[in-house]
Design a protein around this motif. Structure first.
Motif, mmCIF file in Angstrom:
data_model
loop_
_atom_site.group_PDB
_atom_site.id
_atom_site.type_symbol
_atom_site.label_atom_id
_atom_site.label_comp_id
_atom_site.label_asym_id
_atom_site.label_seq_id
_atom_site.Cartn_x
_atom_site.Cartn_y
_atom_site.Cartn_z
ATOM 1 N N VAL A 295 -66.249 9.332 14.032
ATOM 2 C CA VAL A 295 -65.694 10.073 15.174
ATOM 3 C C VAL A 295 -64.318 9.476 15.478
ATOM 4 O O VAL A 295 -63.939 8.459 14.905
ATOM 5 N N ASP A 296 -63.584 10.106 16.394
ATOM 6 C CA ASP A 296 -62.216 9.641 16.682
ATOM 7 C C ASP A 296 -62.186 8.413 17.588
ATOM 8 O O ASP A 296 -61.325 7.550 17.453
ATOM 9 N N ARG A 297 -63.120 8.372 18.548
ATOM 10 C CA ARG A 297 -63.112 7.263 19.519
ATOM 11 C C ARG A 297 -64.536 6.808 19.788
ATOM 12 O O ARG A 297 -65.423 7.644 19.960
ATOM 13 N N GLU A 298 -64.724 5.502 19.830
ATOM 14 C CA GLU A 298 -66.030 4.956 20.200
ATOM 15 C C GLU A 298 -65.849 3.991 21.363
ATOM 16 O O GLU A 298 -64.873 3.243 21.399
ATOM 17 N N PHE A 299 -66.808 4.007 22.282
ATOM 18 C CA PHE A 299 -66.751 3.113 23.439
ATOM 19 C C PHE A 299 -68.110 2.451 23.661
ATOM 20 O O PHE A 299 -69.154 3.051 23.412
ATOM 21 N N TYR A 300 -68.037 1.220 24.146
ATOM 22 C CA TYR A 300 -69.228 0.386 24.412
ATOM 23 C C TYR A 300 -69.297 0.134 25.916
ATOM 24 O O TYR A 300 -68.408 -0.515 26.476
ATOM 25 N N ILE A 301 -70.331 0.684 26.553
ATOM 26 C CA ILE A 301 -70.412 0.632 28.013
ATOM 27 C C ILE A 301 -71.820 0.231 28.443
ATOM 28 O O ILE A 301 -72.803 0.782 27.940
ATOM 29 N N MET A 302 -71.901 -0.720 29.363
ATOM 30 C CA MET A 302 -73.216 -1.065 29.922
ATOM 31 C C MET A 302 -73.162 -1.148 31.438
ATOM 32 O O MET A 302 -72.197 -1.616 32.023
ATOM 33 N N MET A 348 -59.615 3.431 28.916
ATOM 34 C CA MET A 348 -60.230 4.236 27.854
ATOM 35 C C MET A 348 -59.428 5.523 27.711
ATOM 36 O O MET A 348 -59.207 6.229 28.697
ATOM 37 N N GLU A 349 -59.014 5.810 26.478
ATOM 38 C CA GLU A 349 -58.135 6.954 26.241
ATOM 39 C C GLU A 349 -58.644 7.803 25.088
ATOM 40 O O GLU A 349 -59.277 7.296 24.166
ATOM 41 N N ALA A 350 -58.309 9.096 25.146
ATOM 42 C CA ALA A 350 -58.569 10.000 24.024
ATOM 43 C C ALA A 350 -57.569 11.134 24.097
ATOM 44 O O ALA A 350 -56.952 11.359 25.145
ATOM 45 N N TYR A 414 -59.648 19.241 27.159
ATOM 46 C CA TYR A 414 -58.665 19.508 28.218
ATOM 47 C C TYR A 414 -58.197 18.185 28.805
ATOM 48 O O TYR A 414 -58.998 17.281 29.011
ATOM 49 N N PRO A 415 -56.882 18.028 29.071
ATOM 50 C CA PRO A 415 -56.388 16.741 29.573
ATOM 51 C C PRO A 415 -56.846 16.452 31.001
ATOM 52 O O PRO A 415 -57.142 17.373 31.761
ATOM 53 N N GLY A 416 -56.877 15.180 31.342
ATOM 54 C CA GLY A 416 -57.228 14.803 32.709
ATOM 55 C C GLY A 416 -57.912 13.455 32.747
ATOM 56 O O GLY A 416 -58.082 12.799 31.721
ATOM 57 N N LYS A 417 -58.292 13.068 33.942
ATOM 58 C CA LYS A 417 -59.000 11.807 34.136
ATOM 59 C C LYS A 417 -60.461 12.133 34.396
ATOM 60 O O LYS A 417 -60.807 12.714 35.418
ATOM 61 N N TYR A 418 -61.312 11.780 33.441
ATOM 62 C CA TYR A 418 -62.740 12.065 33.538
ATOM 63 C C TYR A 418 -63.453 10.809 34.024
ATOM 64 O O TYR A 418 -63.193 9.717 33.506
ATOM 65 N N ILE A 419 -64.319 10.983 35.013
ATOM 66 C CA ILE A 419 -64.918 9.807 35.661
ATOM 67 C C ILE A 419 -66.353 9.623 35.203
ATOM 68 O O ILE A 419 -67.179 10.531 35.328
ATOM 69 N N LEU A 420 -66.637 8.433 34.661
ATOM 70 C CA LEU A 420 -67.993 8.080 34.255
ATOM 71 C C LEU A 420 -68.742 7.585 35.490
ATOM 72 O O LEU A 420 -68.230 6.712 36.203
ATOM 73 N N VAL A 421 -69.937 8.124 35.701
ATOM 74 C CA VAL A 421 -70.730 7.699 36.856
ATOM 75 C C VAL A 421 -72.212 7.642 36.495
ATOM 76 O O VAL A 421 -72.646 8.180 35.478
ATOM 77 N N ASP A 422 -72.959 6.984 37.368
ATOM 78 C CA ASP A 422 -74.392 7.184 37.494
ATOM 79 C C ASP A 422 -74.489 8.246 38.582
ATOM 80 O O ASP A 422 -73.963 8.045 39.688
ATOM 81 N N HIS A 423 -75.113 9.411 38.282
ATOM 82 C CA HIS A 423 -75.082 10.497 39.262
ATOM 83 C C HIS A 423 -75.946 10.223 40.495
ATOM 84 O O HIS A 423 -76.000 11.051 41.416
ATOM 85 N N ALA A 424 -76.608 9.083 40.559
ATOM 86 C CA ALA A 424 -77.121 8.584 41.842
ATOM 87 C C ALA A 424 -75.884 8.020 42.540
ATOM 88 O O ALA A 424 -75.558 6.850 42.433
ATOM 89 N N LEU A 436 -62.086 7.918 31.812
ATOM 90 C CA LEU A 436 -61.650 8.271 30.458
ATOM 91 C C LEU A 436 -60.409 9.146 30.627
ATOM 92 O O LEU A 436 -60.480 10.240 31.193
ATOM 93 N N HIS A 437 -59.271 8.624 30.154
ATOM 94 C CA HIS A 437 -58.005 9.358 30.300
ATOM 95 C C HIS A 437 -57.780 10.211 29.062
ATOM 96 O O HIS A 437 -57.691 9.682 27.956
ATOM 97 N N VAL A 438 -57.689 11.516 29.255
ATOM 98 C CA VAL A 438 -57.480 12.420 28.128
ATOM 99 C C VAL A 438 -56.084 13.027 28.228
ATOM 100 O O VAL A 438 -55.715 13.591 29.254
ATOM 101 N N GLU A 439 -55.329 12.876 27.148
ATOM 102 C CA GLU A 439 -53.978 13.423 27.126
ATOM 103 C C GLU A 439 -53.853 14.501 26.064
ATOM 104 O O GLU A 439 -54.557 14.480 25.057
ATOM 105 N N GLY A 440 -52.928 15.425 26.314
ATOM 106 C CA GLY A 440 -52.708 16.504 25.358
ATOM 107 C C GLY A 440 -52.374 17.780 26.086
ATOM 108 O O GLY A 440 -52.205 17.797 27.307
ATOM 109 N N GLU A 441 -52.301 18.852 25.320
ATOM 110 C CA GLU A 441 -51.879 20.125 25.898
ATOM 111 C C GLU A 441 -53.016 20.781 26.680
ATOM 112 O O GLU A 441 -54.166 20.762 26.240
ATOM 113 N N ALA A 442 -52.667 21.357 27.838
ATOM 114 C CA ALA A 442 -53.662 22.031 28.667
ATOM 115 C C ALA A 442 -53.820 23.467 28.202
ATOM 116 O O ALA A 442 -52.861 24.229 28.158
ATOM 117 N N ASP A 443 -55.033 23.827 27.846
ATOM 118 C CA ASP A 443 -55.335 25.190 27.410
ATOM 119 C C ASP A 443 -55.818 25.979 28.623
ATOM 120 O O ASP A 443 -56.930 25.770 29.108
#
Ligand SMILES: [Cu+2]
Length: 459
Positions: A295-302, A348-350, A414-424, A436-443
């Motif tokens: 894959v293009d990006r891998e992340f390790y999160i605990m 974290m970027e993609a 789609y570009p933007g700042k995506y927030i990782l959460v525990d939905h509690a 997770l910061h995503v950069e690129g063209e907005a469709d």
């Protein structure tokens, strides 16, 4: 001289002599005249709520540091710039303003900065601090108390090299258990227990059929016994039965990885929950024969929990509370060891069009995570981190138990700042968030605002 006398006469007539002012202050508890004043406004920017400086050295600075001499009388005026309800408080000095409602309304707090140190100003409306409304008030010449503390936050990009298509091997890992005072947040520290000085410990990566030797050394300056239990191990205690190791000692064992998957490892020395909570957990990825697809990006999160005597947001060294641990009521929850590990310390970027894979586990020790990325859908979830079962597809939120893990994959469209959460989501108020910061063209066919639609259609 004549003018001066005239001035004094006028001042006396108006009650403005130094004696008159002192008498009034003493008699009526009147707010003294400020030695130093700050003016700020509230703003919503990039989905964050913030204070912004209006003038002087802090002009247009977001959440500026306010520096004042010890003993100074400080006035902070805040004007409502966004229309939502706000206030401002400096809890350490016991001051809190009225609430300001509606754009243009304003309020002022005045207080004496009676003690030197680094303090916090904050909006006390529930959720606003977590949304970004806080900054530092620095009184006197303060040396940064926490700058000497170690940064134990784990870099989520450290995922080791994919195994690829190779034959089984014999691999040796050296793990070092340590007890270190680490940064918990900007202004607080905690005495963490770790594997290799990070929380979580190192991401280990092997393939099915590999034989692995673990050398577990307990640092010379530790005061506790530690050990390690690998959920990937078939054998006594996952290794914990033979690795109870005293400070300065080393113990080893060797195992064969029989099952592919993503597995938690953790310290298993009594009180186990205490050792895990303090930071003693990590993960080992056992790739199937042939390796996982690239894959293009891998992340390790605990995800972890800290149980401290002090409330979340307190400054200074936070002390462990066994009562809160037994009540399963953590004061702090975090991804990768510290409050800001995945929001500030590591980025974290993609790029749009890339596929992201997250290796996500719960160290805990107690709370089940409802893992979710705000603004994204998991294209694939390898539920319970089973790599030999077909993945679930198109999942919003996935459950991860303590001592368990998941592997999620999604293409970022789609570009933007995506927030990782525990939905509690109460846990977000206690520190649990990552970006997770995503950069690129907005469709615009995927997402657009009404303005963008108007623009596109030529209005
Ligand atoms: Cu331990």
């Amino acid at each position: 001289m004549k003018d001066l006398i005239l001035l004094f006469a006028l001042a006396a007539a108006a009650g403005f002599t130094p004696q008159a002012i002192a008498a009034r202050e003493a008699a009526a508890d009147v707010t003294p005249v400020a030695d130093i004043t700050f003016s700020m406004r509230t703003e919503i920017s990039n989905g964050q709520l913030v204070f912004v400086g209006n003038a002087g050295a802090i002009k247009d600075v977001v959440n500026p540091e306010l520096k004042v001499p010890e003993g100074a009388v400080v006035a902070i005026t805040v004007t409502n710039g966004d229309g939502a309800m706000h206030d401002i408080a400096v809890p350490d000095f016991g001051v809190q303003s009225d609430q300001i409602v509606g754009q243009g309304s304003s309020t002022t707090i005045v207080f004496r900065a009676a003690k030197a140190g680094t303090f916090e100003y904050v909006c006390t409306i529930p959720g606003h601090r977590a949304a970004g409304m806080f900054g530092k008030l620095i009184v006197g010449d303060v040396e940064e108390v926490v700058s000497t503390a170690v940064d134990i936050a784990k870099n989520p990009m450290e995922v080791d090299t994919p195994v690829g298509d190779r034959a089984p091997q014999h691999i040796t890992y050296d793990l070092l258990t340590t007890e270190v005072e680490g940064r918990l947040s900007d202004g607080s520290t905690y005495r963490y227990w770790t594997f290799n000085d990070t929380v979580p410990g190192p991401f280990l990566r092997i393939r099915t059929g590999d034989t692995v030797t673990i050398n577990l050394k307990n640092a010379d300056d530790s005061v506790n016994i530690h050990s390690v239990d690998f959920h990937a191990v078939t054998g006594p205690g996952g290794g914990a039965a033979v690795t109870q190791v005293a400070p300065g000692q080393t113990k080893s064992f060797t195992f064969k990885a029989l099952n592919p998957g993503l597995y938690v490892y953790h310290c298993a020395t009594p009180m186990i929950a205490h050792h895990i909570s303090n930071g003693m957990y990590g993960m080992i990825l056992v790739e199937p024969e042939g390796g996982l697809p690239a894959v293009d990006r891998e992340f390790y999160i605990m995800q972890g929990e800290l149980y401290t005597a002090q409330k979340h947001g307190s400054r200074g060294l936070q002390e462990f509370s066994v009562d809160k641990l037994l009540d399963e009521n953590p004061e702090h929850l975090m991804f990768n060891g510290s409050m800001e590990a995945l929001t500030k310390t590591y980025r974290m970027e993609a790029n749009v069009g890339e596929t992201v894979r997250m290796y996500f586990g719960v160290g805990g020790p107690n709370l089940i995570s409802s893992f979710h990325v705000i603004g994204e859908v998991f294209d694939r979830v390898f539920d319970q981190a089973s790599l030999t079962s077909p993945p679930l597809t198109d999942v919003q939120t996935t459950l991860v138990p303590p001592g368990g893990a998941t592997v999620v994959e999604f293409k970022v469209d789609y570009p933007g700042k995506y927030i990782l959460v525990d939905h509690a989501l109460s846990r977000a108020e206690k520190g649990l968030a990552g970006f997770l910061h995503v950069e690129g063209e907005a469709d615009a066919t995927i997402f657009s605002t009404s303005e963008a639609i108007d623009h596109a259609s030529g209005h």
